[in-house]
Design a protein around this motif. Structure first.
Motif, PDB file in Angstrom:
ATOM      1  N   GLY A  25       0.798  -1.215   0.000  1.00  0.00           N
ATOM      2  CA  GLY A  25       0.000   0.000   0.000  1.00  0.00           C
ATOM      3  C   GLY A  25       0.835   1.271   0.000  1.00  0.00           C
ATOM      4  O   GLY A  25       1.957   1.320  -0.503  1.00  0.00           O
ATOM      5  N   ASP A  26       0.282   2.327   0.602  1.00  0.00           N
ATOM      6  CA  ASP A  26       0.884   3.664   0.538  1.00  0.00           C
ATOM      7  C   ASP A  26       2.343   3.695   0.958  1.00  0.00           C
ATOM      8  O   ASP A  26       3.127   4.486   0.416  1.00  0.00           O
ATOM      9  CB  ASP A  26       0.095   4.634   1.416  1.00  0.00           C
ATOM     10  CG  ASP A  26      -1.288   4.945   0.866  1.00  0.00           C
ATOM     11  OD1 ASP A  26      -1.541   4.585  -0.309  1.00  0.00           O
ATOM     12  OD2 ASP A  26      -2.103   5.528   1.592  1.00  0.00           O
ATOM     13  N   ALA A  27       2.715   2.859   1.897  1.00  0.00           N
ATOM     14  CA  ALA A  27       4.082   2.875   2.399  1.00  0.00           C
ATOM     15  C   ALA A  27       5.104   2.524   1.326  1.00  0.00           C
ATOM     16  O   ALA A  27       6.288   2.847   1.464  1.00  0.00           O
ATOM     17  CB  ALA A  27       4.213   1.906   3.575  1.00  0.00           C
ATOM     18  N   MET A  32       8.803   2.784  -4.805  1.00  0.00           N
ATOM     19  CA  MET A  32       8.542   2.436  -6.203  1.00  0.00           C
ATOM     20  C   MET A  32       8.936   3.590  -7.126  1.00  0.00           C
ATOM     21  O   MET A  32       9.511   3.370  -8.202  1.00  0.00           O
ATOM     22  CB  MET A  32       7.075   2.056  -6.371  1.00  0.00           C
ATOM     23  CG  MET A  32       6.708   0.770  -5.623  1.00  0.00           C
ATOM     24  SD  MET A  32       4.923   0.517  -5.401  1.00  0.00           S
ATOM     25  CE  MET A  32       4.459  -0.054  -7.038  1.00  0.00           C
ATOM     26  N   VAL A  33       8.655   4.822  -6.711  1.00  0.00           N
ATOM     27  CA  VAL A  33       9.095   5.983  -7.477  1.00  0.00           C
ATOM     28  C   VAL A  33      10.620   6.016  -7.562  1.00  0.00           C
ATOM     29  O   VAL A  33      11.190   6.288  -8.624  1.00  0.00           O
ATOM     30  CB  VAL A  33       8.566   7.284  -6.846  1.00  0.00           C
ATOM     31  CG1 VAL A  33       9.232   8.505  -7.473  1.00  0.00           C
ATOM     32  CG2 VAL A  33       7.057   7.386  -6.993  1.00  0.00           C
ATOM     33  N   PRO A  55       6.722   8.591 -12.935  1.00  0.00           N
ATOM     34  CA  PRO A  55       5.537   8.884 -12.123  1.00  0.00           C
ATOM     35  C   PRO A  55       5.885   9.506 -10.776  1.00  0.00           C
ATOM     36  O   PRO A  55       6.977   9.308 -10.242  1.00  0.00           O
ATOM     37  CB  PRO A  55       4.919   7.501 -11.928  1.00  0.00           C
ATOM     38  CG  PRO A  55       6.109   6.585 -11.896  1.00  0.00           C
ATOM     39  CD  PRO A  55       7.079   7.160 -12.893  1.00  0.00           C
ATOM     40  N   THR A  56       4.947  10.249 -10.234  1.00  0.00           N
ATOM     41  CA  THR A  56       5.015  10.708  -8.850  1.00  0.00           C
ATOM     42  C   THR A  56       4.428   9.625  -7.946  1.00  0.00           C
ATOM     43  O   THR A  56       3.809   8.660  -8.418  1.00  0.00           O
ATOM     44  CB  THR A  56       4.209  11.992  -8.672  1.00  0.00           C
ATOM     45  OG1 THR A  56       2.827  11.699  -8.985  1.00  0.00           O
ATOM     46  CG2 THR A  56       4.713  13.094  -9.595  1.00  0.00           C
ATOM     47  N   ALA A  57       4.593   9.806  -6.638  1.00  0.00           N
ATOM     48  CA  ALA A  57       3.994   8.865  -5.688  1.00  0.00           C
ATOM     49  C   ALA A  57       2.468   8.857  -5.844  1.00  0.00           C
ATOM     50  O   ALA A  57       1.829   7.808  -5.732  1.00  0.00           O
ATOM     51  CB  ALA A  57       4.387   9.224  -4.260  1.00  0.00           C
ATOM     52  N   ALA A  58       1.898  10.022  -6.122  1.00  0.00           N
ATOM     53  CA  ALA A  58       0.440  10.093  -6.301  1.00  0.00           C
ATOM     54  C   ALA A  58       0.002   9.307  -7.532  1.00  0.00           C
ATOM     55  O   ALA A  58      -1.033   8.630  -7.513  1.00  0.00           O
ATOM     56  CB  ALA A  58       0.003  11.553  -6.426  1.00  0.00           C
ATOM     57  N   LYS A  59       0.792   9.386  -8.601  1.00  0.00           N
ATOM     58  CA  LYS A  59       0.451   8.650  -9.811  1.00  0.00           C
ATOM     59  C   LYS A  59       0.600   7.147  -9.587  1.00  0.00           C
ATOM     60  O   LYS A  59      -0.216   6.349 -10.070  1.00  0.00           O
ATOM     61  CB  LYS A  59       1.360   9.100 -10.959  1.00  0.00           C
ATOM     62  CG  LYS A  59       0.932   8.572 -12.320  1.00  0.00           C
ATOM     63  CD  LYS A  59      -0.413   9.127 -12.736  1.00  0.00           C
ATOM     64  CE  LYS A  59      -0.805   8.628 -14.128  1.00  0.00           C
ATOM     65  NZ  LYS A  59      -2.149   9.087 -14.513  1.00  0.00           N
ATOM     66  N   ILE A 251      -5.748  18.753 -21.985  1.00  0.00           N
ATOM     67  CA  ILE A 251      -4.613  19.240 -21.200  1.00  0.00           C
ATOM     68  C   ILE A 251      -4.266  18.170 -20.167  1.00  0.00           C
ATOM     69  O   ILE A 251      -5.159  17.614 -19.512  1.00  0.00           O
ATOM     70  CB  ILE A 251      -4.963  20.556 -20.473  1.00  0.00           C
ATOM     71  CG1 ILE A 251      -5.355  21.639 -21.472  1.00  0.00           C
ATOM     72  CG2 ILE A 251      -3.790  21.002 -19.606  1.00  0.00           C
ATOM     73  CD1 ILE A 251      -4.217  22.205 -22.277  1.00  0.00           C
ATOM     74  N   ARG A 252      -2.999  17.862 -20.005  1.00  0.00           N
ATOM     75  CA  ARG A 252      -2.593  16.839 -19.038  1.00  0.00           C
ATOM     76  C   ARG A 252      -2.806  17.341 -17.618  1.00  0.00           C
ATOM     77  O   ARG A 252      -2.445  18.468 -17.267  1.00  0.00           O
ATOM     78  CB  ARG A 252      -1.123  16.465 -19.217  1.00  0.00           C
ATOM     79  CG  ARG A 252      -0.805  15.858 -20.565  1.00  0.00           C
ATOM     80  CD  ARG A 252       0.384  14.935 -20.470  1.00  0.00           C
ATOM     81  NE  ARG A 252       0.010  13.669 -19.871  1.00  0.00           N
ATOM     82  CZ  ARG A 252       0.877  12.834 -19.303  1.00  0.00           C
ATOM     83  NH1 ARG A 252       2.153  13.170 -19.217  1.00  0.00           N
ATOM     84  NH2 ARG A 252       0.465  11.692 -18.793  1.00  0.00           N
ATOM     85  N   ARG A 253      -3.403  16.497 -16.786  1.00  0.00           N
ATOM     86  CA  ARG A 253      -3.630  16.867 -15.385  1.00  0.00           C
ATOM     87  C   ARG A 253      -2.321  17.055 -14.638  1.00  0.00           C
ATOM     88  O   ARG A 253      -2.203  17.916 -13.767  1.00  0.00           O
ATOM     89  CB  ARG A 253      -4.460  15.788 -14.692  1.00  0.00           C
ATOM     90  CG  ARG A 253      -5.925  15.758 -15.090  1.00  0.00           C
ATOM     91  CD  ARG A 253      -6.656  14.700 -14.306  1.00  0.00           C
ATOM     92  NE  ARG A 253      -6.082  13.374 -14.525  1.00  0.00           N
ATOM     93  CZ  ARG A 253      -6.121  12.380 -13.642  1.00  0.00           C
ATOM     94  NH1 ARG A 253      -6.681  12.566 -12.459  1.00  0.00           N
ATOM     95  NH2 ARG A 253      -5.597  11.210 -13.937  1.00  0.00           N
ATOM     96  N   GLN A 254      -1.321  16.229 -14.977  1.00  0.00           N
ATOM     97  CA  GLN A 254      -0.056  16.269 -14.252  1.00  0.00           C
ATOM     98  C   GLN A 254       0.771  17.511 -14.565  1.00  0.00           C
ATOM     99  O   GLN A 254       1.599  17.935 -13.767  1.00  0.00           O
ATOM    100  CB  GLN A 254       0.781  15.024 -14.578  1.00  0.00           C
ATOM    101  CG  GLN A 254       0.119  13.718 -14.197  1.00  0.00           C
ATOM    102  CD  GLN A 254      -0.683  13.127 -15.343  1.00  0.00           C
ATOM    103  OE1 GLN A 254      -1.222  13.849 -16.183  1.00  0.00           O
ATOM    104  NE2 GLN A 254      -0.782  11.809 -15.390  1.00  0.00           N
TER     105      GLN A 254
END
Length: 331
Positions: A25-27, A32-33, A55-59, A251-254
């Motif tokens: 999960g989030d941890a 991974m990034v 990618p970012t952690a959010a992605k 338009i890209r959200r990122q």
């Protein structure tokens, strides 16, 4: 190498110091990034890619949330307590009924050449075989894997283990949206305009029909189309009352300075009239008006309609190539 995942898979290969464990999960997102960043230079990753960038952690979190049972279908590789790689499995049914089980792995360069990548591949294939048995898809299921053309080790591993290249996508960039050519004269009776909600279904159908004879394409339902709809810079061409083509630009959200041409489709009977170029340029101008500075898109290298030539003709230039590999599933 120990393996301890939710699927109960036993040890695959003994690699001292390496442990395979399930996604937690989030941890895990930061680690991974870090793996993706650590692979970027060696593998020639394009940070701004709309196909597969950095990618970012959010992605990463968003991508993991879309997986079916991510703790079962993702595995992380640890060495001396730190994450050095990970693999992910996802699947879908294609238009011709094929069930594609796609695995994608990332491994830090300093841990390559020691059998770790092979073990990650073995884990993925073993897990996919279990999924195929559980889901009853054996008659049409195949292994799938992605690798950029610049990922030398990943490409060699796939080819050495029986995968074959089936198609590739080329990503293109238009570096400056302020320098667009004129679109030219439209044929008599043809008009271009925004796509209103009442035209969403014809727009979706225009795109879906353009893939009718294309191999290796995923099913795309109208509900899926609506779920990601961002119509601000969508453009359609009408020949009389008939929708002749669409350009779906967004338009890209990122990064709001980057626009993306998600789809450009012209119906067969309306091709070779300049509609594709006109739609594309109208969509690109809209992106510029809404703050985008550059634009990206990707297209198949074997596209029979020569879209590659069209994109280069308005200023797009090649950035990267992404290759899809496949292999039969045999018990």
């Amino acid at each position: 190498m120990g393996v301890n995942n939710g699927g109960g898979l036993a040890s695959l290969v003994r690699l001292p110091g390496y442990v395979f464990r399930p996604y937690r999960g989030d941890a895990d997102h930061g680690a991974m990034v870090a793996v993706r960043l650590g692979c970027a230079e060696r593998d020639g990753i394009d940070p701004g890619s709309v196909v597969e960038g950095l990618p970012t952690a959010a992605k990463i979190a968003e991508s993991c949330a879309k997986l079916d049972d991510p703790s079962e279908n993702q595995v992380l590789v640890e060495h001396c307590g730190g994450v050095v790689g990970y693999s992910t499995i996802r699947w879908w049914q294609e238009r011709d009924g094929t069930w594609l089980y796609l695995h994608r792995g990332y491994l830090l360069p300093e841990h390559r050449g020691q059998g770790v990548g092979s073990a990650m591949l073995t884990w993925a294939e073993s897990r996919i075989r279990r999924l195929v048995r559980q889901q009853g898809t054996a008659q049409t299921a195949v292994f799938g894997a992605n690798a950029m053309a610049s990922e030398r080790e990943a490409t060699a591993l796939l080819l050495d283990t029986g995968y074959r290249r089936v198609f590739s996508l080329v990503e293109l960039e238009l570096a400056d949206l302020r320098r667009l050519p004129e679109r030219g004269q439209l044929p008599a009776g043809v008009r271009i305009g925004a796509v209103e909600p009442s035209s969403y279904r014809p727009a979706w159908k225009t795109v879906v029909d353009s893939y009718a004879n294309a191999a290796f394409t995923q099913k795309w339902t109208f509900d899926s189309f609506l779920a990601t709809a961002d119509p601000t810079c969508w453009r359609a061409a009408w020949d009389g009352e008939q929708m002749a083509g669409v350009a779906l630009c967004s338009i890209r959200r990122q990064d709001r300075t980057v626009g993306e041409v998600e789809e450009l489709s012209v119906r067969a009977e309306s091709r070779r009239l300049g509609l594709g170029r006109a739609l594309l340029l109208d969509g690109l101008r809209c992106l510029s008006e809404h703050g985008a500075v550059t634009a990206r898109l990707y297209t198949g290298t074997a596209n029979p309609h020569r879209s590659y030539d069209l994109y280069e003709g308005v200023g797009f230039r090649r950035k990267s190539e992404y290759v899809r590999y496949r292999k039969p599933i045999a018990d």
